[in-house]
Design a protein around this motif. Sequence first.
Motif, short mmCIF file in Angstrom:
data_model
loop_
_atom_site.label_atom_id
_atom_site.label_comp_id
_atom_site.label_asym_id
_atom_site.label_seq_id
_atom_site.Cartn_x
_atom_site.Cartn_y
_atom_site.Cartn_z
N ILE A 56 -32.17 23.47 7.52
CA ILE A 56 -32.21 22.76 6.18
C ILE A 56 -33.06 23.30 5.20
N ILE A 57 -32.53 23.76 4.08
CA ILE A 57 -33.16 24.28 2.79
C ILE A 57 -33.91 23.06 2.16
N GLY A 58 -34.90 23.58 1.61
CA GLY A 58 -35.83 22.41 0.89
C GLY A 58 -36.83 21.83 1.85
N ARG A 59 -37.22 22.53 2.84
CA ARG A 59 -38.28 21.92 3.81
C ARG A 59 -39.61 22.31 3.18
N PRO A 60 -40.74 21.40 3.46
CA PRO A 60 -42.10 21.51 2.78
C PRO A 60 -42.61 22.88 3.15
N ASP A 61 -42.13 23.56 4.00
CA ASP A 61 -42.87 24.91 4.27
C ASP A 61 -42.25 26.22 3.74
N GLN A 62 -41.10 25.84 2.80
CA GLN A 62 -40.46 26.72 1.98
C GLN A 62 -41.14 26.61 0.74
N LYS A 63 -40.94 27.97 -0.28
CA LYS A 63 -41.25 27.94 -1.61
C LYS A 63 -39.92 27.28 -2.25
N GLY A 64 -40.58 26.66 -3.45
CA GLY A 64 -39.48 25.94 -4.37
C GLY A 64 -39.57 24.54 -4.25
N SER A 65 -38.71 23.97 -4.70
CA SER A 65 -38.85 22.35 -4.51
C SER A 65 -38.17 22.05 -3.09
N THR A 66 -38.90 20.91 -2.87
CA THR A 66 -38.60 20.16 -1.50
C THR A 66 -37.66 18.98 -1.62
N GLY A 67 -36.98 18.88 -0.54
CA GLY A 67 -35.98 17.42 -0.59
C GLY A 67 -36.93 16.03 -0.10
N ARG A 68 -36.73 15.01 -1.08
CA ARG A 68 -37.62 14.00 -0.66
C ARG A 68 -37.53 13.49 0.80
N ASP A 69 -36.08 13.39 1.34
CA ASP A 69 -35.61 12.99 2.71
C ASP A 69 -34.44 13.77 3.05
N ASN A 70 -34.77 15.01 3.58
CA ASN A 70 -33.74 15.69 4.08
C ASN A 70 -32.56 15.06 5.06
N ARG A 71 -33.32 14.31 6.01
CA ARG A 71 -32.17 13.75 6.88
C ARG A 71 -31.28 12.64 6.15
N MET A 72 -31.83 11.87 5.18
CA MET A 72 -31.04 10.79 4.60
C MET A 72 -30.10 11.58 3.87
N PHE A 118 -25.31 13.79 -5.00
CA PHE A 118 -24.21 14.63 -5.46
C PHE A 118 -24.54 16.07 -5.86
N ARG A 119 -25.63 15.85 -6.93
CA ARG A 119 -25.81 17.06 -7.46
C ARG A 119 -26.65 18.08 -6.42
N ARG A 120 -27.07 17.70 -5.60
CA ARG A 120 -28.00 18.44 -4.58
C ARG A 120 -26.80 19.11 -3.59
N PHE A 121 -25.69 18.11 -3.30
CA PHE A 121 -24.61 18.72 -2.59
C PHE A 121 -23.84 19.98 -3.41
N SER A 122 -23.76 19.67 -4.75
CA SER A 122 -23.07 20.72 -5.22
C SER A 122 -23.88 21.88 -5.30
N ARG A 123 -25.18 21.94 -5.52
CA ARG A 123 -26.11 23.11 -5.65
C ARG A 123 -25.71 23.65 -4.03
N TRP A 124 -25.99 23.04 -3.19
CA TRP A 124 -25.99 23.49 -1.86
C TRP A 124 -24.18 24.17 -1.60
N SER A 125 -23.48 23.53 -2.34
CA SER A 125 -22.14 24.02 -1.91
C SER A 125 -21.79 25.52 -2.67
N ILE A 126 -22.48 25.34 -3.97
CA ILE A 126 -22.49 26.83 -4.56
C ILE A 126 -23.13 28.02 -4.10
N LYS A 127 -24.43 27.73 -3.38
CA LYS A 127 -25.00 28.50 -2.40
C LYS A 127 -24.35 28.93 -1.32
N GLY A 128 -23.20 28.22 -0.69
CA GLY A 128 -22.75 28.40 0.24
C GLY A 128 -23.25 27.85 1.66
N VAL A 129 -23.95 26.75 1.33
CA VAL A 129 -24.81 26.17 2.50
C VAL A 129 -23.44 25.36 3.50
N TRP A 130 -22.65 25.06 2.70
CA TRP A 130 -21.55 24.02 3.49
C TRP A 130 -20.59 25.07 4.02
#
Length: 75
Positions: A18-34, A63-75
């Motif tokens: 999952i992107i947005g983990r605490p060990d990565q540069k940039g912002s982290t997700g508050r709760d990646n699993r949820m 929704f906004r995070r989902f959209s950003r991930w979609s643009i990046k090709g994560v999904w």
Amino acid sequence: MDRLVLSDAGWERMAPLIIGRPDQKGSTGRDNRMFVEGVLWIVRTGSPWRDLPEVFGDWNSVFRRFSRWSIKGVW
């Protein structure tokens, strides 16, 4: 929320990918699993984003995070 889709074992396998983990540069997700559970809830129910239960977070943020991930090709 009683009915989550991912088992603990399944999440343990997925979490390092999952992107947005605490060990990565940039912002982290508050709760990646949820966040992932929220996306799976939308996919499973076919509900509009505005109907996302609050347990998954603010629907617009999810929704906004989902959209950003979609643009990046994560999904």
